[in-house]
Design a protein around this motif. Structure first.
Motif, PDB file in Angstrom:
ATOM      1  N   LYS A   1     -32.104  -6.961   5.342  1.00 43.22           N
ATOM      2  CA  LYS A   1     -32.411  -8.335   4.941  1.00 43.22           C
ATOM      3  C   LYS A   1     -31.153  -9.211   5.050  1.00 43.22           C
ATOM      4  CE  LYS A   1     -35.043  -9.283   1.374  1.00 43.22           C
ATOM      5  NZ  LYS A   1     -35.552  -9.512  -0.022  1.00 43.22           N
ATOM      6  N   LYS A   2     -30.032  -8.690   4.585  1.00 43.40           N
ATOM      7  CA  LYS A   2     -28.773  -9.436   4.669  1.00 43.40           C
ATOM      8  C   LYS A   2     -28.411  -9.704   6.126  1.00 43.40           C
ATOM      9  CE  LYS A   2     -23.902  -9.189   3.354  1.00 43.40           C
ATOM     10  NZ  LYS A   2     -22.851  -8.386   2.683  1.00 43.40           N
ATOM     11  N   TYR A   3     -28.627  -8.715   6.974  1.00 43.75           N
ATOM     12  CA  TYR A   3     -28.333  -8.875   8.405  1.00 43.75           C
ATOM     13  C   TYR A   3     -29.160 -10.008   9.004  1.00 43.75           C
ATOM     14  CZ  TYR A   3     -28.649  -7.888  13.415  1.00 43.75           C
ATOM     15  OH  TYR A   3     -28.662  -8.004  14.779  1.00 43.75           O
ATOM     16  N   GLU A   4     -30.448 -10.034   8.690  1.00 39.32           N
ATOM     17  CA  GLU A   4     -31.331 -11.071   9.229  1.00 39.32           C
ATOM     18  C   GLU A   4     -30.946 -12.455   8.711  1.00 39.32           C
ATOM     19  OE1 GLU A   4     -34.514 -10.594  11.363  1.00 39.32           O
ATOM     20  OE2 GLU A   4     -32.840  -9.275  11.874  1.00 39.32           O
TER      21      GLU A   4
ATOM     22  N   VAL B   1     -28.248 -17.828   9.289  1.00 34.95           N
ATOM     23  CA  VAL B   1     -27.257 -18.775   8.770  1.00 34.95           C
ATOM     24  C   VAL B   1     -26.203 -19.093   9.832  1.00 34.95           C
ATOM     25  CG1 VAL B   1     -25.335 -18.995   7.143  1.00 34.95           C
ATOM     26  CG2 VAL B   1     -27.562 -18.213   6.340  1.00 34.95           C
ATOM     27  N   THR B   2     -25.781 -18.081  10.568  1.00 34.12           N
ATOM     28  CA  THR B   2     -24.801 -18.301  11.642  1.00 34.12           C
ATOM     29  C   THR B   2     -25.371 -19.217  12.715  1.00 34.12           C
ATOM     30  OG1 THR B   2     -23.877 -16.102  11.259  1.00 34.12           O
ATOM     31  CG2 THR B   2     -23.338 -17.157  13.349  1.00 34.12           C
ATOM     32  N   ARG B   3     -26.636 -19.022  13.027  1.00 35.12           N
ATOM     33  CA  ARG B   3     -27.282 -19.886  14.026  1.00 35.12           C
ATOM     34  C   ARG B   3     -27.347 -21.327  13.539  1.00 35.12           C
ATOM     35  NH1 ARG B   3     -32.133 -22.120  15.555  1.00 35.12           N
ATOM     36  NH2 ARG B   3     -33.107 -21.623  13.555  1.00 35.12           N
ATOM     37  N   LEU B   4     -27.737 -21.525  12.287  1.00 31.04           N
ATOM     38  CA  LEU B   4     -27.820 -22.880  11.728  1.00 31.04           C
ATOM     39  C   LEU B   4     -26.439 -23.520  11.647  1.00 31.04           C
ATOM     40  CD1 LEU B   4     -30.379 -22.212   8.852  1.00 31.04           C
ATOM     41  CD2 LEU B   4     -30.818 -23.320  11.056  1.00 31.04           C
ATOM     42  N   GLU B   5     -25.431 -22.716  11.351  1.00 26.56           N
ATOM     43  CA  GLU B   5     -24.057 -23.219  11.277  1.00 26.56           C
ATOM     44  C   GLU B   5     -23.599 -23.728  12.633  1.00 26.56           C
ATOM     45  OE1 GLU B   5     -20.808 -20.366  10.801  1.00 26.56           O
ATOM     46  OE2 GLU B   5     -20.268 -21.453   8.983  1.00 26.56           O
ATOM     47  N   GLN B   6     -23.939 -23.016  13.679  1.00 26.09           N
ATOM     48  CA  GLN B   6     -23.584 -23.441  15.035  1.00 26.09           C
ATOM     49  C   GLN B   6     -24.315 -24.732  15.412  1.00 26.09           C
ATOM     50  OE1 GLN B   6     -21.201 -22.104  16.984  1.00 26.09           O
ATOM     51  NE2 GLN B   6     -20.769 -20.730  15.250  1.00 26.09           N
TER      52      GLN B   6
ATOM     53  N   GLU C   1     -31.077 -28.838  22.835  1.00 27.30           N
ATOM     54  CA  GLU C   1     -31.035 -27.824  23.898  1.00 27.30           C
ATOM     55  C   GLU C   1     -30.898 -26.422  23.308  1.00 27.30           C
ATOM     56  OE1 GLU C   1     -27.802 -28.969  26.371  1.00 27.30           O
ATOM     57  OE2 GLU C   1     -28.909 -30.588  27.381  1.00 27.30           O
ATOM     58  N   ALA C   2     -30.057 -26.299  22.263  1.00 29.64           N
ATOM     59  CA  ALA C   2     -29.860 -24.997  21.632  1.00 29.64           C
ATOM     60  C   ALA C   2     -31.147 -24.515  20.963  1.00 29.64           C
ATOM     61  CB  ALA C   2     -28.733 -25.081  20.609  1.00 29.64           C
TER      62      ALA C   2
END
Length: 409
Positions: free
Chosen positions: A186-189, A194-199, A210-211
């Motif tokens: 769950k933490k991995y997902e 979160v990393t995607r939203l941060e980018q 586009e992303a």
């Protein structure tokens, strides 16, 4: 029974004692091997740590000895979930033969010797490093943890209390392992999202669009895989029979299928044998060479499939599939149904509120890490600023000392 026999058979105990608790743990059962196997393969005596339990070798060896007693084996198979979970099954140890008890006594003595060695090394480490008294408390707590799987008040014989403690400790530890796996996934997902939203936050409006489009395309590609059969149903097993076993699908025979995939010929399907049945199915949705397919998710998918099959087929909840259980499952109406298996991408493993809370914690962690890096860089710069003058002063002092010595000489 030789040691190599004990190690290869030991996982049965874990299966039998935690059947009511651990859905994702299935352990390899007993495999009888000829005595000369140990001579041909010297490495076969190496400890096989499968679950990360510090007492795992002892656990497996105890099981191997108990497995050799037919009366105890039957009692264990007939026990209900409450008796297994509470360790009540241990009382049947009183009815095993003298030879079995002698072997268990010897195993306990060896295990206590191992634990004493560990505690002696810990004590030497604490004394040698002059650690504070607080470490003594830690050592005492560690001692209790190390000894929790046996009755150390009686160092001479293996009694009912020893088996009860071993069952209860293994049940708790394996349950914790299962919870940890689910929590880590769950933490991995969440971290991935979160990393995607941060980018995305770093991009301007056009780049963000586009992303997002690319992300949705990748999700679509991953979702566009062939239908996955329901794990353990007729269509799925027939596919394995045809593609993996190279046999005619029209000649599918459940009994023959069972024996073909009971690769160690011990009369049950264990963890690795059950997981092997899903690999062709998993290949349909998870390709390690495609960027849209996540191999961590494949591993979790495999666990879900295994749990599902065990819940449907393993009627006595011993975490093994016997021949009778397997054949019985093939006679059910559900076995003929070919419902599509819903993969992980069809459901979220976390809620929106969990993701939001994780994002706050993640951002706080990133800020703390950035602050530490700034402080480290500043300290490094200050050290560099004064390093050269200090070295010059040290060199000058060395020159003065050398001249004074020369003059005195």
């Amino acid at each position: 029974m030789c040691k190599v026999d004990m190690l290869s058979s030991a996982d049965v105990f874990v299966l039998l004692i935690v059947g009511c608790l651990v859905n994702s743990i299935i352990c390899p059962p007993v495999t009888e091997k000829p005595a000369e196997a140990a001579e041909d393969h010297p490495d076969s005596n190496a400890e096989d740590v499968e679950y990360g339990l510090q007492y795992e070798k002892y656990l497996k060896e105890v099981v191997s000895v108990l497995e050799s007693d037919e009366t105890f084996r039957k009692k264990l198979e007939e026990s209900n979930e409450t008796d297994i979970k509470s360790g009540e099954i241990a009382k049947h140890l009183d009815f095993v033969g003298h030879g079995i008890r002698s072997k268990l006594d010897e195993l306990k003595r060896k295990e206590l010797d191992r634990l004493r060695s560990i505690m002696r090394l810990q004590s030497q480490f604490i004394s040698g490093h002059g650690l504070p008294n607080s470490e003594l408390l830690v050592q005492a707590l560690e001692k209790e943890r190390l000894l929790a799987h046996l009755d150390h008040s009686n160092p001479h014989s293996f009694e009912v209390s020893d088996l009860a403690k071993l069952i209860q400790r293994a049940s708790k530890d394996l349950e914790d392992i299962d919870k940890k796996r689910r929590s880590e996934f769950k933490k991995y997902e969440m971290e991935k999202e979160v990393t995607r939203l941060e980018q995305l936050d770093k991009l301007d409006e056009k780049e963000r669009a586009e992303a997002e489009k690319k992300f949705l395309e990748m999700e679509q590609k991953h979702g566009d895989h062939p239908k996955l059969h329901h794990p353990g149903n007729e269509a799925q097993l027939k596919e394995v029979w045809e593609e993996s076993d190279g046999l005619n699908k029209e000649e599918f025979d459940p009994r023959t299928f069972f024996y073909l995939h009971d690769t160690n010929s011990d009369g049950v399907l264990d963890q690795s044998e059950i997981e092997a049945l899903f690999q062709k199915e998993l290949d349909k949705a998870y390709n390690p060479y495609l960027p849209e397919d996540d191999m961590t998710e494949r591993y979790e998918e495999m666990n879900r499939m295994r749990e599902h099959v065990m819940n449907e087929v393993d009627k006595n909840r011993d975490k093994m599939v016997s021949l009778d259980e397997f054949l019985e499952s093939t006679k059910k109406e559900e076995f003929k149904k070919d419902e599509e298996w819903q993969t992980l991408d069809k459901e979220k493993v976390y809620s929106d509120s969990e993701l939001e809370e994780f994002r706050k914690q993640y951002e706080q962690h990133v800020k703390q890490r950035e602050i530490k890096e700034i402080i480290r860089d500043r300290v490094y710069n200050v050290e560099n600023q004064y390093e050269k003058p200090v070295k010059v002063m040290e060199q000058q002092q060395n020159n003065i000392n050398a001249n004074d010595h020369h003059q005195r000489v």
